[in-house]
Scaffold this motif. Structure first.
Motif, PDB file in Angstrom:
ATOM      1  N   HIS A 121      -2.713   5.157  -3.408  1.00  0.00           N
ATOM      2  CA  HIS A 121      -3.850   6.045  -3.197  1.00  0.00           C
ATOM      3  C   HIS A 121      -3.433   7.315  -2.481  1.00  0.00           C
ATOM      4  CE1 HIS A 121      -6.460   2.631  -4.112  1.00  0.00           C
ATOM      5  NE2 HIS A 121      -5.768   1.922  -3.249  1.00  0.00           N
ATOM      6  N   THR A 122      -4.322   8.302  -2.506  1.00  0.00           N
ATOM      7  CA  THR A 122      -4.188   9.419  -1.586  1.00  0.00           C
ATOM      8  C   THR A 122      -4.727   8.947  -0.235  1.00  0.00           C
ATOM      9  OG1 THR A 122      -6.392  10.286  -2.064  1.00  0.00           O
ATOM     10  CG2 THR A 122      -4.560  11.128  -3.432  1.00  0.00           C
ATOM     11  N   PHE A 123      -4.434   9.708   0.820  1.00  0.00           N
ATOM     12  CA  PHE A 123      -4.973   9.367   2.140  1.00  0.00           C
ATOM     13  C   PHE A 123      -6.495   9.317   2.088  1.00  0.00           C
ATOM     14  CE2 PHE A 123      -0.779  10.890   3.458  1.00  0.00           C
ATOM     15  CZ  PHE A 123      -0.440   9.948   4.403  1.00  0.00           C
ATOM     16  N   HIS A 124      -7.104  10.295   1.407  1.00  0.00           N
ATOM     17  CA  HIS A 124      -8.560  10.346   1.336  1.00  0.00           C
ATOM     18  C   HIS A 124      -9.131   9.163   0.553  1.00  0.00           C
ATOM     19  CE1 HIS A 124      -7.666  14.618   2.261  1.00  0.00           C
ATOM     20  NE2 HIS A 124      -8.679  14.424   3.081  1.00  0.00           N
ATOM     21  N   ALA A 125      -8.516   8.841  -0.573  1.00  0.00           N
ATOM     22  CA  ALA A 125      -9.019   7.739  -1.393  1.00  0.00           C
ATOM     23  C   ALA A 125      -8.883   6.405  -0.656  1.00  0.00           C
ATOM     24  CB  ALA A 125      -8.289   7.691  -2.732  1.00  0.00           C
ATOM     25  N   LEU A 126      -7.782   6.221   0.053  1.00  0.00           N
ATOM     26  CA  LEU A 126      -7.606   4.979   0.810  1.00  0.00           C
ATOM     27  C   LEU A 126      -8.648   4.888   1.921  1.00  0.00           C
ATOM     28  CD1 LEU A 126      -6.065   2.362   1.409  1.00  0.00           C
ATOM     29  CD2 LEU A 126      -4.537   3.716   2.862  1.00  0.00           C
ATOM     30  N   GLY A 127      -8.874   5.993   2.625  1.00  0.00           N
ATOM     31  CA  GLY A 127      -9.885   6.001   3.676  1.00  0.00           C
ATOM     32  C   GLY A 127     -11.261   5.661   3.130  1.00  0.00           C
ATOM     33  N   ALA A 128     -11.616   6.290   2.004  1.00  0.00           N
ATOM     34  CA  ALA A 128     -12.920   6.017   1.395  1.00  0.00           C
ATOM     35  C   ALA A 128     -13.023   4.564   0.953  1.00  0.00           C
ATOM     36  CB  ALA A 128     -13.147   6.951   0.207  1.00  0.00           C
ATOM     37  N   ARG A 129     -11.949   4.032   0.394  1.00  0.00           N
ATOM     38  CA  ARG A 129     -11.959   2.637  -0.055  1.00  0.00           C
ATOM     39  C   ARG A 129     -12.168   1.677   1.121  1.00  0.00           C
ATOM     40  NH1 ARG A 129      -7.616  -0.142  -4.112  1.00  0.00           N
ATOM     41  NH2 ARG A 129      -8.568  -2.173  -4.093  1.00  0.00           N
ATOM     42  N   GLY A 152     -22.542   8.397   1.476  1.00  0.00           N
ATOM     43  CA  GLY A 152     -21.890   9.453   0.700  1.00  0.00           C
ATOM     44  C   GLY A 152     -20.876  10.204   1.533  1.00  0.00           C
ATOM     45  N   ILE A 153     -19.910  10.766   0.858  1.00  0.00           N
ATOM     46  CA  ILE A 153     -18.910  11.614   1.497  1.00  0.00           C
ATOM     47  C   ILE A 153     -19.095  13.008   0.923  1.00  0.00           C
ATOM     48  CG2 ILE A 153     -16.455  12.076   1.819  1.00  0.00           C
ATOM     49  CD1 ILE A 153     -15.986   9.038   1.497  1.00  0.00           C
ATOM     50  N   HIS A 169     -15.468  -1.872   4.465  1.00  0.00           N
ATOM     51  CA  HIS A 169     -15.704  -2.334   5.834  1.00  0.00           C
ATOM     52  C   HIS A 169     -16.632  -1.406   6.626  1.00  0.00           C
ATOM     53  CE1 HIS A 169     -12.492  -5.211   5.142  1.00  0.00           C
ATOM     54  NE2 HIS A 169     -11.713  -4.234   4.764  1.00  0.00           N
ATOM     55  N   GLY A 170     -17.347  -0.532   5.958  1.00  0.00           N
ATOM     56  CA  GLY A 170     -18.196   0.444   6.639  1.00  0.00           C
ATOM     57  C   GLY A 170     -19.265  -0.166   7.521  1.00  0.00           C
ATOM     58  N   ALA A 171     -19.786  -1.316   7.139  1.00  0.00           N
ATOM     59  CA  ALA A 171     -20.834  -1.954   7.951  1.00  0.00           C
ATOM     60  C   ALA A 171     -20.335  -2.251   9.362  1.00  0.00           C
ATOM     61  CB  ALA A 171     -21.305  -3.242   7.281  1.00  0.00           C
ATOM     62  N   ALA A 172     -19.042  -2.495   9.501  1.00  0.00           N
ATOM     63  CA  ALA A 172     -18.482  -2.807  10.818  1.00  0.00           C
ATOM     64  C   ALA A 172     -18.562  -1.617  11.771  1.00  0.00           C
ATOM     65  CB  ALA A 172     -17.026  -3.259  10.686  1.00  0.00           C
ATOM     66  N   VAL A 173     -18.682  -0.413  11.223  1.00  0.00           N
ATOM     67  CA  VAL A 173     -18.801   0.779  12.068  1.00  0.00           C
ATOM     68  C   VAL A 173     -20.160   1.448  11.895  1.00  0.00           C
ATOM     69  CG1 VAL A 173     -16.323   1.208  12.253  1.00  0.00           C
ATOM     70  CG2 VAL A 173     -17.611   2.217  10.355  1.00  0.00           C
ATOM     71  N   GLY A 174     -21.110   0.705  11.324  1.00  0.00           N
ATOM     72  CA  GLY A 174     -22.475   1.196  11.223  1.00  0.00           C
ATOM     73  C   GLY A 174     -22.795   2.056  10.020  1.00  0.00           C
ATOM     74  N   LEU A 175     -21.936   2.091   9.039  1.00  0.00           N
ATOM     75  CA  LEU A 175     -22.236   2.865   7.831  1.00  0.00           C
ATOM     76  C   LEU A 175     -23.111   2.041   6.890  1.00  0.00           C
ATOM     77  CD1 LEU A 175     -18.775   4.490   7.013  1.00  0.00           C
ATOM     78  CD2 LEU A 175     -20.825   5.632   7.843  1.00  0.00           C
ATOM     79  N   PRO A 176     -24.150   2.659   6.358  1.00  0.00           N
ATOM     80  CA  PRO A 176     -25.003   1.933   5.418  1.00  0.00           C
ATOM     81  C   PRO A 176     -24.300   1.778   4.071  1.00  0.00           C
ATOM     82  CG  PRO A 176     -25.702   4.202   5.555  1.00  0.00           C
ATOM     83  CD  PRO A 176     -24.606   4.029   6.579  1.00  0.00           C
ATOM     84  N   PRO A 177     -24.661   0.752   3.299  1.00  0.00           N
ATOM     85  CA  PRO A 177     -24.095   0.617   1.949  1.00  0.00           C
ATOM     86  C   PRO A 177     -24.457   1.853   1.136  1.00  0.00           C
ATOM     87  CG  PRO A 177     -25.408  -1.308   2.535  1.00  0.00           C
ATOM     88  CD  PRO A 177     -25.614  -0.291   3.611  1.00  0.00           C
ATOM     89  N   GLY A 178     -23.575   2.298   0.312  1.00  0.00           N
ATOM     90  CA  GLY A 178     -23.845   3.435  -0.549  1.00  0.00           C
ATOM     91  C   GLY A 178     -23.814   4.775   0.173  1.00  0.00           C
ATOM     92  N   VAL A 188       0.859  -1.180   0.000  1.00  0.00           N
ATOM     93  CA  VAL A 188       0.000   0.000   0.000  1.00  0.00           C
ATOM     94  C   VAL A 188       0.892   1.225   0.000  1.00  0.00           C
ATOM     95  CG1 VAL A 188      -1.749   1.308   1.253  1.00  0.00           C
ATOM     96  CG2 VAL A 188      -1.813  -1.187   1.271  1.00  0.00           C
ATOM     97  N   GLY A 189       0.719   2.074  -0.997  1.00  0.00           N
ATOM     98  CA  GLY A 189       1.431   3.344  -1.071  1.00  0.00           C
ATOM     99  C   GLY A 189       0.436   4.463  -0.866  1.00  0.00           C
ATOM    100  N   VAL A 190       0.764   5.398   0.038  1.00  0.00           N
ATOM    101  CA  VAL A 190      -0.160   6.475   0.371  1.00  0.00           C
ATOM    102  C   VAL A 190       0.556   7.808   0.213  1.00  0.00           C
ATOM    103  CG1 VAL A 190      -1.703   7.395   2.135  1.00  0.00           C
ATOM    104  CG2 VAL A 190      -1.262   4.949   2.043  1.00  0.00           C
ATOM    105  N   THR A 191      -0.117   8.737  -0.440  1.00  0.00           N
ATOM    106  CA  THR A 191       0.444  10.063  -0.649  1.00  0.00           C
ATOM    107  C   THR A 191      -0.648  11.105  -0.451  1.00  0.00           C
ATOM    108  OG1 THR A 191       1.793  11.396  -2.162  1.00  0.00           O
ATOM    109  CG2 THR A 191       0.084   9.997  -3.145  1.00  0.00           C
ATOM    110  N   PHE A 192      -0.301  12.376  -0.582  1.00  0.00           N
ATOM    111  CA  PHE A 192      -1.270  13.435  -0.295  1.00  0.00           C
ATOM    112  C   PHE A 192      -2.101  13.851  -1.495  1.00  0.00           C
ATOM    113  CE2 PHE A 192       1.536  14.126   3.350  1.00  0.00           C
ATOM    114  CZ  PHE A 192       0.593  14.229   4.353  1.00  0.00           C
ATOM    115  N   THR A 193      -1.555  13.783  -2.689  1.00  0.00           N
ATOM    116  CA  THR A 193      -2.266  14.341  -3.839  1.00  0.00           C
ATOM    117  C   THR A 193      -2.528  13.284  -4.910  1.00  0.00           C
ATOM    118  OG1 THR A 193      -0.260  14.967  -5.058  1.00  0.00           O
ATOM    119  CG2 THR A 193      -1.122  16.571  -3.461  1.00  0.00           C
ATOM    120  N   ASN A 194      -3.586  13.513  -5.673  1.00  0.00           N
ATOM    121  CA  ASN A 194      -3.869  12.644  -6.823  1.00  0.00           C
ATOM    122  C   ASN A 194      -2.724  12.687  -7.820  1.00  0.00           C
ATOM    123  OD1 ASN A 194      -6.447  11.655  -6.069  1.00  0.00           O
ATOM    124  ND2 ASN A 194      -7.357  13.606  -6.639  1.00  0.00           N
ATOM    125  N   LYS A 195      -2.138  13.860  -7.999  1.00  0.00           N
ATOM    126  CA  LYS A 195      -1.022  14.015  -8.937  1.00  0.00           C
ATOM    127  C   LYS A 195       0.159  13.121  -8.533  1.00  0.00           C
ATOM    128  CE  LYS A 195       2.146  17.437 -10.833  1.00  0.00           C
ATOM    129  NZ  LYS A 195       2.617  18.808 -10.789  1.00  0.00           N
TER     130      LYS A 195
END
Length: 142
Positions: free
Chosen positions: A86-94, A110-111, A99-108, A56-63
């Motif tokens: 990924h960027t930090f944000h993209a990795l977090g969203a992924r 939005g951010i 695994h969002g259901a594990a913390v109570g997030l519904p499928p689909g 996993v490689g993580v950076t700050f910008t899409n560029k």
């Protein structure tokens, strides 16, 4: 001659060939961080037998993430497509999507960006029949 390591200075070479495991590269602009990171990934794949999907490689910008993808495509070839860059944000969203259901997030879920969340605050104030004592921007800041 090792084409992967020969063009690196001694500090860069030490970072690229450091013991496998997590590695933080902290350096100023233009010092070769992207070069070090991409060469390290290529070295881990080539010399340590790492599988692309385990990195996993993580950076700050899409560029910067795209730059890493392009450089690794040259260094590694077709196998670089399985790398997680990924960027930090993209990795977090992924991770939340997977695994969002594990913390109570519904499928689909939005951010929202700042503009979207401010618009939602305006709508909430309007829907609640706000009297203007709490402007939407203040609610948003809260």
């Amino acid at each position: 001659m090792d084409a992967l390591l020969d063009r690196l200075n001694p500090e860069q070479r030490n970072a690229v060939t450091a013991a496998p495991g997590p590695l933080l590269i902290l350096a100023g602009a233009g010092s070769g961080k992207t070069r070090v990171l991409t060469h390290r990934v290529a070295w881990l794949l080539r010399d340590r037998g790492a599988r692309p999907e385990t990195i996993v490689g993580v950076t700050f910008t899409n560029k910067a993430a795209e730059e890493m993808r392009q450089r690794l495509a040259v260094l590694v070839g077709p196998g670089s497509g399985a790398l997680n860059l990924h960027t930090f944000h993209a990795l977090g969203a992924r991770l939340l999507r997977r695994h969002g259901a594990a913390v109570g997030l519904p499928p689909g879920f939005g951010i929202l960006d700042d503009d979207d969340s401010l618009a939602l605050c305006r709508e909430a104030v309007r829907t609640a029949g706000g009297d203007g004592s709490l402007p939407a921007a203040e609610l948003h800041a809260f």
